[in-house]
Design a protein around this motif. Structure first.
Motif, PDB file in Angstrom:
ATOM      1  N   GLY A 175       0.845  -1.187   0.000  1.00 32.70           N
ATOM      2  CA  GLY A 175       0.000   0.000   0.000  1.00 32.70           C
ATOM      3  C   GLY A 175       0.880   1.236   0.000  1.00 32.70           C
ATOM      4  O   GLY A 175       1.839   1.318   0.771  1.00 32.70           O
ATOM      5  N   THR A 228       0.647   5.485   0.191  1.00 29.12           N
ATOM      6  CA  THR A 228      -0.277   6.547   0.540  1.00 29.12           C
ATOM      7  C   THR A 228       0.471   7.820   0.902  1.00 29.12           C
ATOM      8  O   THR A 228       1.708   7.835   0.963  1.00 29.12           O
ATOM      9  CB  THR A 228      -1.217   6.090   1.685  1.00 29.12           C
ATOM     10  OG1 THR A 228      -2.276   7.016   1.832  1.00 29.12           O
ATOM     11  CG2 THR A 228      -0.482   5.899   2.984  1.00 29.12           C
ATOM     12  N   TYR A 253       3.476  10.143  -2.501  1.00 34.72           N
ATOM     13  CA  TYR A 253       3.484   8.836  -1.842  1.00 34.72           C
ATOM     14  C   TYR A 253       4.646   8.845  -0.864  1.00 34.72           C
ATOM     15  O   TYR A 253       5.795   8.649  -1.240  1.00 34.72           O
ATOM     16  CB  TYR A 253       3.592   7.685  -2.843  1.00 34.72           C
ATOM     17  CG  TYR A 253       2.362   7.558  -3.699  1.00 34.72           C
ATOM     18  CD1 TYR A 253       1.170   7.070  -3.164  1.00 34.72           C
ATOM     19  CD2 TYR A 253       2.366   7.952  -5.032  1.00 34.72           C
ATOM     20  CE1 TYR A 253       0.023   6.980  -3.936  1.00 34.72           C
ATOM     21  CE2 TYR A 253       1.217   7.853  -5.811  1.00 34.72           C
ATOM     22  CZ  TYR A 253       0.060   7.368  -5.253  1.00 34.72           C
ATOM     23  OH  TYR A 253      -1.082   7.275  -6.013  1.00 34.72           O
ATOM     24  N   HIS A 274       4.421   7.105   2.213  1.00 38.90           N
ATOM     25  CA  HIS A 274       4.319   5.985   3.151  1.00 38.90           C
ATOM     26  C   HIS A 274       4.008   4.696   2.391  1.00 38.90           C
ATOM     27  O   HIS A 274       3.253   4.708   1.418  1.00 38.90           O
ATOM     28  CB  HIS A 274       3.218   6.257   4.175  1.00 38.90           C
ATOM     29  CG  HIS A 274       3.118   5.234   5.256  1.00 38.90           C
ATOM     30  ND1 HIS A 274       4.177   4.897   6.076  1.00 38.90           N
ATOM     31  CD2 HIS A 274       2.085   4.462   5.668  1.00 38.90           C
ATOM     32  CE1 HIS A 274       3.792   3.968   6.934  1.00 38.90           C
ATOM     33  NE2 HIS A 274       2.526   3.689   6.709  1.00 38.90           N
ATOM     34  N   GLU A 313       3.340  -1.957   9.159  1.00 39.51           N
ATOM     35  CA  GLU A 313       3.918  -0.691   8.744  1.00 39.51           C
ATOM     36  C   GLU A 313       4.948  -0.217   9.753  1.00 39.51           C
ATOM     37  O   GLU A 313       4.843  -0.493  10.947  1.00 39.51           O
ATOM     38  CB  GLU A 313       2.846   0.368   8.533  1.00 39.51           C
ATOM     39  CG  GLU A 313       2.083   0.764   9.760  1.00 39.51           C
ATOM     40  CD  GLU A 313       0.967   1.752   9.450  1.00 39.51           C
ATOM     41  OE1 GLU A 313       0.976   2.380   8.388  1.00 39.51           O
ATOM     42  OE2 GLU A 313       0.083   1.894  10.303  1.00 39.51           O
ATOM     43  N   TYR A 327      -7.084   2.326   7.131  1.00 41.79           N
ATOM     44  CA  TYR A 327      -6.885   3.126   5.918  1.00 41.79           C
ATOM     45  C   TYR A 327      -8.170   3.269   5.109  1.00 41.79           C
ATOM     46  O   TYR A 327      -8.134   3.806   4.008  1.00 41.79           O
ATOM     47  CB  TYR A 327      -5.752   2.554   5.068  1.00 41.79           C
ATOM     48  CG  TYR A 327      -4.401   2.929   5.629  1.00 41.79           C
ATOM     49  CD1 TYR A 327      -3.833   4.165   5.339  1.00 41.79           C
ATOM     50  CD2 TYR A 327      -3.732   2.082   6.500  1.00 41.79           C
ATOM     51  CE1 TYR A 327      -2.619   4.530   5.874  1.00 41.79           C
ATOM     52  CE2 TYR A 327      -2.513   2.442   7.036  1.00 41.79           C
ATOM     53  CZ  TYR A 327      -1.957   3.669   6.719  1.00 41.79           C
ATOM     54  OH  TYR A 327      -0.746   4.033   7.269  1.00 41.79           O
ATOM     55  N   ALA A 330      -8.973   6.509   3.148  1.00 43.07           N
ATOM     56  CA  ALA A 330      -7.729   7.146   2.712  1.00 43.07           C
ATOM     57  C   ALA A 330      -7.478   6.786   1.245  1.00 43.07           C
ATOM     58  O   ALA A 330      -7.933   5.745   0.765  1.00 43.07           O
ATOM     59  CB  ALA A 330      -6.558   6.667   3.562  1.00 43.07           C
ATOM     60  N   GLU A 331      -6.764   7.630   0.580  1.00 43.42           N
ATOM     61  CA  GLU A 331      -6.382   7.352  -0.801  1.00 43.42           C
ATOM     62  C   GLU A 331      -5.132   6.473  -0.776  1.00 43.42           C
ATOM     63  O   GLU A 331      -4.036   6.936  -0.457  1.00 43.42           O
ATOM     64  CB  GLU A 331      -6.093   8.656  -1.535  1.00 43.42           C
ATOM     65  CG  GLU A 331      -6.002   8.476  -3.026  1.00 43.42           C
ATOM     66  CD  GLU A 331      -5.895   9.808  -3.739  1.00 43.42           C
ATOM     67  OE1 GLU A 331      -5.053   9.919  -4.629  1.00 43.42           O
ATOM     68  OE2 GLU A 331      -6.659  10.734  -3.380  1.00 43.42           O
ATOM     69  N   VAL A 332      -5.317   5.183  -1.065  1.00 46.70           N
ATOM     70  CA  VAL A 332      -4.224   4.216  -1.042  1.00 46.70           C
ATOM     71  C   VAL A 332      -4.114   3.581  -2.420  1.00 46.70           C
ATOM     72  O   VAL A 332      -5.115   3.170  -3.002  1.00 46.70           O
ATOM     73  CB  VAL A 332      -4.447   3.109   0.017  1.00 46.70           C
ATOM     74  CG1 VAL A 332      -3.309   2.090  -0.011  1.00 46.70           C
ATOM     75  CG2 VAL A 332      -4.597   3.708   1.411  1.00 46.70           C
ATOM     76  N   TYR A 384      -2.638   0.365  -4.213  1.00 48.06           N
ATOM     77  CA  TYR A 384      -2.112  -0.973  -3.930  1.00 48.06           C
ATOM     78  C   TYR A 384      -1.370  -1.477  -5.149  1.00 48.06           C
ATOM     79  O   TYR A 384      -1.894  -1.449  -6.268  1.00 48.06           O
ATOM     80  CB  TYR A 384      -3.244  -1.929  -3.544  1.00 48.06           C
ATOM     81  CG  TYR A 384      -3.859  -1.569  -2.219  1.00 48.06           C
ATOM     82  CD1 TYR A 384      -3.233  -1.924  -1.033  1.00 48.06           C
ATOM     83  CD2 TYR A 384      -5.045  -0.836  -2.155  1.00 48.06           C
ATOM     84  CE1 TYR A 384      -3.786  -1.564   0.188  1.00 48.06           C
ATOM     85  CE2 TYR A 384      -5.594  -0.482  -0.940  1.00 48.06           C
ATOM     86  CZ  TYR A 384      -4.961  -0.851   0.224  1.00 48.06           C
ATOM     87  OH  TYR A 384      -5.497  -0.491   1.436  1.00 48.06           O
ATOM     88  N   TYR A 403       6.806   3.127  -5.853  1.00 49.04           N
ATOM     89  CA  TYR A 403       5.803   3.615  -6.790  1.00 49.04           C
ATOM     90  C   TYR A 403       6.350   3.568  -8.218  1.00 49.04           C
ATOM     91  O   TYR A 403       5.678   3.055  -9.130  1.00 49.04           O
ATOM     92  CB  TYR A 403       5.393   5.043  -6.425  1.00 49.04           C
ATOM     93  CG  TYR A 403       4.520   5.690  -7.475  1.00 49.04           C
ATOM     94  CD1 TYR A 403       3.168   5.395  -7.528  1.00 49.04           C
ATOM     95  CD2 TYR A 403       5.058   6.568  -8.398  1.00 49.04           C
ATOM     96  CE1 TYR A 403       2.357   5.965  -8.513  1.00 49.04           C
ATOM     97  CE2 TYR A 403       4.261   7.140  -9.380  1.00 49.04           C
ATOM     98  CZ  TYR A 403       2.910   6.825  -9.419  1.00 49.04           C
ATOM     99  OH  TYR A 403       2.127   7.390 -10.399  1.00 49.04           O
TER     100      TYR A 403
END
Length: 168
Positions: A12, A14, A38, A40, A52, A66, A69-71, A73, A162
């Protein structure tokens, strides 16, 4: 590979708001990983849980924390169920591992070729890890090497994850 329904072994990614998020974003930029949102990374575990790294030490929490939240994956293409299981089993070893913002400085020191004796050993140490290092280490321990670019173990930021897994 990006997707919306998380599975065990997924990563994930975020955003972190506030001063901490801005500092991490700056650290990633210094390290050449971009200046995006991003900051985290966490590892999805079975039973709707996650691992985490946090300032108080790595911990397992409900994935539901989460919700809303905008996550994003992500995971490598072709990740098998056996690999996912191995990665998740490895994750339990790291509960309590301390967090260290200094690892961003160490990663930058390496990037700028500043000769610091013992730097590689310092960053590769499991005595402390930033979130992305923790995720990468769980993958390595599970037999999956995410990066094939010759980077030292532990030299990974959330934006590096990412770039590797979401932009390709």
């Amino acid at each position: 590979m990006k997707h919306t329904h998380p599975q065990p072994g997924d990563i994930g990614l975020t955003r972190i708001n506030g001063v901490s998020g801005r500092l991490i974003r700056f650290g990633q930029w210094i390290n050449g990983d971009g200046f995006a949102d991003y900051e985290h990374a966490f590892l999805v575990l079975p039973d709707d849980r996650l691992l985490e790294a946090e300032p108080g030490g790595a911990r397992i929490r409900p994935l539901a924390e989460y919700d809303g939240a905008e996550v994003l994956y992500v995971c490598p293409e072709g990740l098998t169920e056996a690999q996912r299981s191995a990665i998740c089993r490895a994750a339990t070893r790291y509960v309590g591992v301390p967090y260290s913002f200094l690892d961003y400085l160490a990663i930058a020191t390496h990037r700028f070729h500043v000769p610091v004796p013992g730097l590689r050993r310092y960053v590769a140490s499991t005595r402390h890890m930033i979130c992305s290092q923790l995720v990468d280490q769980c993958y390595q321990d599970g037999g999956v090497h995410l990066f094939a670019d010759g980077r030292w173990s532990g030299y990974v930021t959330p934006m590096a994850l990412y770039t590797l897994l979401a932009t390709g």
